[in-house]
Scaffold this motif. Structure first.
Motif, PDB file in Angstrom:
ATOM      1  N   MET A 112       0.707  -0.941  -0.194  1.00  0.00           N
ATOM      2  CA  MET A 112      -0.131   0.154   0.041  1.00  0.00           C
ATOM      3  C   MET A 112       0.362   1.002  -0.271  1.00  0.00           C
ATOM      4  SD  MET A 112      -3.030   1.184   2.851  1.00  0.00           S
ATOM      5  CE  MET A 112      -3.580   2.645   2.709  1.00  0.00           C
ATOM      6  N   THR A 113       0.800   1.921  -0.510  1.00  0.00           N
ATOM      7  CA  THR A 113       1.508   3.535  -0.936  1.00  0.00           C
ATOM      8  C   THR A 113       0.462   4.745  -0.638  1.00  0.00           C
ATOM      9  OG1 THR A 113       2.931   2.110  -2.685  1.00  0.00           O
ATOM     10  CG2 THR A 113       2.859   4.406  -2.531  1.00  0.00           C
ATOM     11  N   ILE A 114       1.523   5.522  -0.174  1.00  0.00           N
ATOM     12  CA  ILE A 114       0.533   6.804   0.752  1.00  0.00           C
ATOM     13  C   ILE A 114       1.228   7.905  -0.234  1.00  0.00           C
ATOM     14  CG2 ILE A 114      -0.329   8.257   2.241  1.00  0.00           C
ATOM     15  CD1 ILE A 114      -2.109   5.317   2.237  1.00  0.00           C
ATOM     16  N   SER A 115       0.213   8.615  -0.922  1.00  0.00           N
ATOM     17  CA  SER A 115       1.505   9.584  -1.591  1.00  0.00           C
ATOM     18  C   SER A 115       0.344  11.038  -2.165  1.00  0.00           C
ATOM     19  CB  SER A 115       1.910   9.206  -2.881  1.00  0.00           C
ATOM     20  OG  SER A 115       1.162   8.503  -3.835  1.00  0.00           O
ATOM     21  N   GLU A 125      -0.566  -6.632   4.795  1.00  0.00           N
ATOM     22  CA  GLU A 125       0.039  -7.890   4.989  1.00  0.00           C
ATOM     23  C   GLU A 125       1.681  -7.113   4.996  1.00  0.00           C
ATOM     24  OE1 GLU A 125      -2.525 -10.076   2.680  1.00  0.00           O
ATOM     25  OE2 GLU A 125      -4.478 -10.154   4.657  1.00  0.00           O
ATOM     26  N   SER A 126       1.380  -6.689   3.870  1.00  0.00           N
ATOM     27  CA  SER A 126       3.068  -6.540   2.979  1.00  0.00           C
ATOM     28  C   SER A 126       3.956  -5.292   3.277  1.00  0.00           C
ATOM     29  CB  SER A 126       3.408  -7.344   2.017  1.00  0.00           C
ATOM     30  OG  SER A 126       2.785  -6.438   0.960  1.00  0.00           O
ATOM     31  N   GLU A 127       3.126  -4.095   3.193  1.00  0.00           N
ATOM     32  CA  GLU A 127       4.382  -3.091   2.785  1.00  0.00           C
ATOM     33  C   GLU A 127       3.001  -1.590   3.507  1.00  0.00           C
ATOM     34  OE1 GLU A 127       8.114  -2.371   0.773  1.00  0.00           O
ATOM     35  OE2 GLU A 127       6.974  -1.508  -0.075  1.00  0.00           O
ATOM     36  N   LEU A 128       3.780  -1.078   3.968  1.00  0.00           N
ATOM     37  CA  LEU A 128       3.366   0.290   4.231  1.00  0.00           C
ATOM     38  C   LEU A 128       4.137   1.124   3.541  1.00  0.00           C
ATOM     39  CD1 LEU A 128       0.578   2.315   4.713  1.00  0.00           C
ATOM     40  CD2 LEU A 128       1.495   2.291   6.356  1.00  0.00           C
ATOM     41  N   ASP A 129       3.730   1.730   2.637  1.00  0.00           N
ATOM     42  CA  ASP A 129       4.493   2.853   2.082  1.00  0.00           C
ATOM     43  C   ASP A 129       4.087   4.834   1.988  1.00  0.00           C
ATOM     44  OD1 ASP A 129       6.783   4.422   0.240  1.00  0.00           O
ATOM     45  OD2 ASP A 129       7.072   3.434  -1.414  1.00  0.00           O
ATOM     46  N   LEU A 130       4.808   5.379   3.150  1.00  0.00           N
ATOM     47  CA  LEU A 130       4.706   7.045   3.412  1.00  0.00           C
ATOM     48  C   LEU A 130       4.822   7.382   2.737  1.00  0.00           C
ATOM     49  CD1 LEU A 130       3.784   5.811   7.611  1.00  0.00           C
ATOM     50  CD2 LEU A 130       2.076   6.005   6.178  1.00  0.00           C
ATOM     51  N   TRP A 163       8.960  -3.532  16.822  1.00  0.00           N
ATOM     52  CA  TRP A 163       7.708  -2.595  16.165  1.00  0.00           C
ATOM     53  C   TRP A 163       8.097  -1.225  16.078  1.00  0.00           C
ATOM     54  CZ3 TRP A 163       3.815  -5.024  20.169  1.00  0.00           C
ATOM     55  CH2 TRP A 163       3.791  -6.465  20.109  1.00  0.00           C
ATOM     56  N   LEU A 164       7.374  -0.941  15.033  1.00  0.00           N
ATOM     57  CA  LEU A 164       8.132   0.794  14.065  1.00  0.00           C
ATOM     58  C   LEU A 164       5.859   0.873  14.880  1.00  0.00           C
ATOM     59  CD1 LEU A 164       8.852   3.151  13.759  1.00  0.00           C
ATOM     60  CD2 LEU A 164       8.627   2.394  11.313  1.00  0.00           C
ATOM     61  N   PHE A 165       5.798   1.845  15.354  1.00  0.00           N
ATOM     62  CA  PHE A 165       4.807   2.374  15.129  1.00  0.00           C
ATOM     63  C   PHE A 165       4.244   4.315  14.529  1.00  0.00           C
ATOM     64  CE2 PHE A 165       4.222  -0.522  18.789  1.00  0.00           C
ATOM     65  CZ  PHE A 165       2.719  -0.710  18.634  1.00  0.00           C
ATOM     66  N   PRO A 166       4.343   3.945  13.224  1.00  0.00           N
ATOM     67  CA  PRO A 166       4.471   5.450  12.379  1.00  0.00           C
ATOM     68  C   PRO A 166       3.522   6.279  12.021  1.00  0.00           C
ATOM     69  CG  PRO A 166       3.385   3.762  10.635  1.00  0.00           C
ATOM     70  CD  PRO A 166       3.182   3.100  11.972  1.00  0.00           C
ATOM     71  N   VAL A 167       3.252   6.574  13.486  1.00  0.00           N
ATOM     72  CA  VAL A 167       2.199   7.922  13.669  1.00  0.00           C
ATOM     73  C   VAL A 167       2.643   9.058  14.411  1.00  0.00           C
ATOM     74  CG1 VAL A 167       1.063   5.872  15.752  1.00  0.00           C
ATOM     75  CG2 VAL A 167       2.218   7.062  16.535  1.00  0.00           C
ATOM     76  N   VAL A 176       5.897  -4.664   6.578  1.00  0.00           N
ATOM     77  CA  VAL A 176       7.430  -3.541   6.267  1.00  0.00           C
ATOM     78  C   VAL A 176       6.801  -2.309   6.416  1.00  0.00           C
ATOM     79  CG1 VAL A 176       9.338  -2.923   4.838  1.00  0.00           C
ATOM     80  CG2 VAL A 176       9.025  -5.178   5.701  1.00  0.00           C
ATOM     81  N   ILE A 177       7.626  -1.270   7.159  1.00  0.00           N
ATOM     82  CA  ILE A 177       7.160   0.066   6.806  1.00  0.00           C
ATOM     83  C   ILE A 177       8.334   1.159   5.942  1.00  0.00           C
ATOM     84  CG2 ILE A 177       6.403   1.963   8.218  1.00  0.00           C
ATOM     85  CD1 ILE A 177       5.396  -0.094  10.333  1.00  0.00           C
ATOM     86  N   VAL A 178       7.381   1.437   5.138  1.00  0.00           N
ATOM     87  CA  VAL A 178       9.047   2.135   4.452  1.00  0.00           C
ATOM     88  C   VAL A 178       8.532   3.750   4.299  1.00  0.00           C
ATOM     89  CG1 VAL A 178       9.906   2.916   1.911  1.00  0.00           C
ATOM     90  CG2 VAL A 178       9.846   0.182   3.099  1.00  0.00           C
ATOM     91  N   GLY A 179       9.101   4.670   5.016  1.00  0.00           N
ATOM     92  CA  GLY A 179       9.383   6.168   4.765  1.00  0.00           C
ATOM     93  C   GLY A 179       8.626   6.360   6.620  1.00  0.00           C
ATOM     94  N   GLY A 180       8.076   7.369   6.281  1.00  0.00           N
ATOM     95  CA  GLY A 180       7.574   8.044   7.425  1.00  0.00           C
ATOM     96  C   GLY A 180       7.894   9.840   7.672  1.00  0.00           C
TER      97      GLY A 180
END
Length: 200
Positions: free
Chosen positions: A1-4, A18-23, A65-69, A43-47
């Motif tokens: 999932m990509t957020i742009s 389930e796999s990756e969040l790209d912030l 664990w990473l919470f990208p808040v 996996v969390i990318v960016g932030g």
């Protein structure tokens, strides 16, 4: 999932990664208490200040664990380090202080006037792990960074006590602090101890 793109992205129901969040750009804002759920191994990318989650985040599984808040303008990520229980899961929510004041035991000379985080264990155990909080705009909390600690409580704004400091990076304006003790309570913030020691 990509957020742009531009503009805030609101989500009205739980979203499971389930796999990756790209912030990349733009914030994800929770509506109605909906949360972003990271499955084990996701996996969390960016932030960044420009792209983070404004609302509750759930993480599952082992590892760090990473919470990208964040609060909509500032990225304030929290980490739980060294989770060993594969069945463990927890939800973290950032709370910005407005009119409330945090209080704690006498040992704590000053507590954050900016924010606290709520950590709710949904399953398993995070014993033997540590919690790492971000430092942002906490100038004036203390002149001696050695006195800075992670503080925890089971009530929102009172009863905070020190869980110590095992690591600190950066400054009170931009940095992070890691607890010395395992996060076993519900609420966490940054505080400064008095520095006075008892006679031994």
């Amino acid at each position: 999932m990509t957020i742009s793109g531009t503009g805030e992205k609101q989500f009205l129901a739980n979203i499971t990664i389930e796999s990756e969040l790209d912030l990349q750009n733009s914030n994800l804002k929770s509506v109605n208490g909906s949360k972003i759920i990271f499955d084990s191994g996701a996996v969390i990318v960016g932030g960044s200040d420009q792209s983070h989650v404004v609302g509750p985040v759930e993480v599952k599984g082992t590892g760090d664990w990473l919470f990208p808040v964040g609060n909509g303008t500032t990225y304030l990520p929290v980490e739980i380090l060294g989770v060993t229980d594969a069945t463990a899961a927890a939800t973290l929510t950032l709370n910005e202080l407005t009119s409330e004041t945090l209080t704690g035991v006498a040992e704590l000379e000053k507590l954050s006037a900016k924010r606290y985080w709520e950590l709710v264990l949904n399953g398993g155990s995070i014993h033997s792990s540590l919690i790492k909080l971000p430092l942002s705009d906490e100038d004036g909390l203390t002149d001696n960074l050695d006195l800075l600690v992670v503080a925890s409580s089971n009530t929102t704004t009172s009863g905070y006590s020190s869980t110590g400091q095992s690591d600190l990076t950066g400054t009170l304006s931009v940095g992070s602090i890691t607890s010395k003790d395992t996060p076993i309570l519900k609420f966490y913030t940054v505080a400064a101890v008095s520095g006075e020691t008892a006679i031994e």
